[in-house]
Design an enzyme around this catalytic site. Sequence first.
Site, PDB file in Angstrom:
ATOM      1  N   THR A 181       5.287 -46.899 -40.768  1.00  0.00           N
ATOM      2  CA  THR A 181       4.028 -46.896 -41.532  1.00  0.00           C
ATOM      3  C   THR A 181       4.310 -47.454 -42.931  1.00  0.00           C
ATOM      4  O   THR A 181       5.393 -47.249 -43.469  1.00  0.00           O
ATOM      5  CB  THR A 181       3.505 -45.447 -41.630  1.00  0.00           C
ATOM      6  OG1 THR A 181       3.062 -45.045 -40.346  1.00  0.00           O
ATOM      7  CG2 THR A 181       2.372 -45.306 -42.633  1.00  0.00           C
ATOM      8  N   GLY A 211      -4.157 -40.413 -37.111  1.00  0.00           N
ATOM      9  CA  GLY A 211      -3.258 -39.609 -37.936  1.00  0.00           C
ATOM     10  C   GLY A 211      -3.782 -39.426 -39.347  1.00  0.00           C
ATOM     11  O   GLY A 211      -4.982 -39.572 -39.622  1.00  0.00           O
ATOM     12  N   GLY A 235       1.750 -37.091 -38.719  1.00  0.00           N
ATOM     13  CA  GLY A 235       0.433 -37.065 -39.339  1.00  0.00           C
ATOM     14  C   GLY A 235      -0.355 -35.785 -39.160  1.00  0.00           C
ATOM     15  O   GLY A 235      -1.072 -35.360 -40.076  1.00  0.00           O
TER      16      GLY A 235
HETATM   17  N1  ASP Z   1       1.662 -40.782 -40.533  1.00  0.00           N
HETATM   18  C1  ASP Z   1       1.512 -41.742 -39.458  1.00  0.00           C
HETATM   19  C2  ASP Z   1       0.596 -41.163 -38.411  1.00  0.00           C
HETATM   20  O1  ASP Z   1       0.712 -39.988 -38.134  1.00  0.00           O
HETATM   21  C3  ASP Z   1       2.799 -42.131 -38.812  1.00  0.00           C
HETATM   22  C4  ASP Z   1       3.952 -42.406 -39.738  1.00  0.00           C
HETATM   23  O2  ASP Z   1       3.811 -42.345 -40.952  1.00  0.00           O
HETATM   24  O3  ASP Z   1       5.057 -42.710 -39.254  1.00  0.00           O
HETATM   25  O4  ASP Z   1      -0.178 -41.902 -37.843  1.00  0.00           O
END
Ligand code: ASP
Length: 316
Positions: A181, A211, A235
Amino acid sequence: MSAPTTDASHPGWTLVIHGGAGGMRRDTLTPAQDADARAGLNAALDAGSAVLAGGGSALDAVEAAVRVLEDDPAFNAGRGACFTYDGTNELDAAIMDGRTRAAGAVAGVTATKNPVSLARRVMEDSPHVLLAGKGADAFSRDRGLEQVEPDWFATPERRTQLDTMKASSASAFDVDMKYGTVGAVARDRHGHVAAATSTGGVTGKRWGRVGDSPLIGAGTYADDRAGAVSATGSGEFFIREGVAHEICARVRLAGDTLQTAGDTVMANVRALGGTGGVILTGPAGEIAWSFTTPGMYRGRVSASGSRTVAIYADEG
Ligand code: ASP
């Protein structure tokens, strides 16, 4: 938890970026993966700092930096996004202007080359904050954002991650599978802050899962009274903690420094069972980051020219 990293000595402008938190260790990344990630982070710092050095806004800077990371297949956003269980790419993004607390976000979009720019259009060219799915795709076409074929997002590495996950019956929340991300926070010469986050979500996500990244107050928040936050990690836990807003609230209401607020809220996420990290910058030019994973792709630069790019916990 990372070592405190604060820089209040360069109030001119600041930019901090991340390319995801996860299980990156020196022995798990190949030299090529390490080098590609650092090159991508440097390119994003270049794009964002060019805006800020030219007197541009924090909002323009975070969009510019995130667009570079979205176009880079090394990261899980835009091109190189992780796959859903059904073998598609569904992208989430958000942007927020700390000056006005205006915000825009999209979830589950499938054809916009740069979802962060679509999020900005939602903010500036609609009465809404969050658009999702087919409607968000239609809004993107309607507003003339650059459209790409699904193949543009798909990379062999991410396809392999999905295949591996399915073969091993691993969880979609296996930390080693979801890093990448991207996000940026900036403080401009006028003292305004902004934040942006963009992601493909988690490998193997199903049923329209969304997320924290596009949820204002969870993965993304900016408020000139406190600071700007972009998060990465598991998330669902970040949503439950309200991470980005909680950090800003602690600064505003409890008088925490950004570093203390970030460390405290990441400890709260960990207590819930989540992992990940945040990048932070404040209206006085403070810079901080905090993460609970072995690594986080990250970088920072300020008006003084000092620049750090780091991956592993013991760097930067
Ligand atoms: N936070 C992101 C999600 O849950 C994933 C990540 O940051 O790796 O979609």
